[in-house]
Design a protein around this motif. Sequence first.
Motif, short mmCIF file in Angstrom:
data_model
loop_
_atom_site.label_atom_id
_atom_site.label_comp_id
_atom_site.label_asym_id
_atom_site.label_seq_id
_atom_site.Cartn_x
_atom_site.Cartn_y
_atom_site.Cartn_z
N UNK A 4 0.82 -1.21 0.00
CA UNK A 4 0.00 0.00 0.00
C UNK A 4 0.86 1.26 0.00
N UNK A 5 1.91 1.29 0.81
CA UNK A 5 2.79 2.46 0.85
C UNK A 5 3.50 2.67 -0.48
N UNK A 6 3.94 1.56 -1.10
CA UNK A 6 4.58 1.68 -2.42
C UNK A 6 3.60 2.20 -3.46
N UNK A 28 1.65 6.59 -6.90
CA UNK A 28 0.57 7.47 -7.35
C UNK A 28 0.90 8.93 -7.10
N UNK A 29 1.52 9.26 -5.97
CA UNK A 29 1.90 10.64 -5.70
C UNK A 29 2.96 11.12 -6.69
N UNK A 30 3.92 10.24 -7.03
CA UNK A 30 4.95 10.63 -8.02
C UNK A 30 4.36 10.85 -9.39
N UNK A 31 3.35 10.03 -9.75
CA UNK A 31 2.78 10.12 -11.08
C UNK A 31 1.77 11.26 -11.22
N UNK A 32 0.90 11.42 -10.21
CA UNK A 32 -0.18 12.40 -10.34
C UNK A 32 0.00 13.62 -9.44
N UNK A 33 0.96 13.58 -8.54
CA UNK A 33 1.21 14.76 -7.72
C UNK A 33 0.40 14.82 -6.53
#
Length: 75
Positions: free
Chosen positions: A63-65, A70-75
């Motif tokens: 889940x953390x990965x 997702x944060x790296x891809x979509x901000x």
Amino acid sequence: DDYNQLGFNLRSNIFQGGPLESRSLMKDSYTPDIIQKATRDPKNWHGRRTDELGKWHQKNALNLNLQKTLEDKYG
């Protein structure tokens, strides 16, 4: 003097290293048919099963990965 002594020791091959053929206690103790029958089950590793806490930590790491990706891809 130390350099010459080291060179002599290397040339006379006193540092022979490990054995060329490795031996194992399992191969020496059991017949080949027992070794071939042995199956490896990742859920029952040496008699230890993955408990609920271990499963939770595994899911939490996934889940953390996923959140980081997702944060790296979509901000």
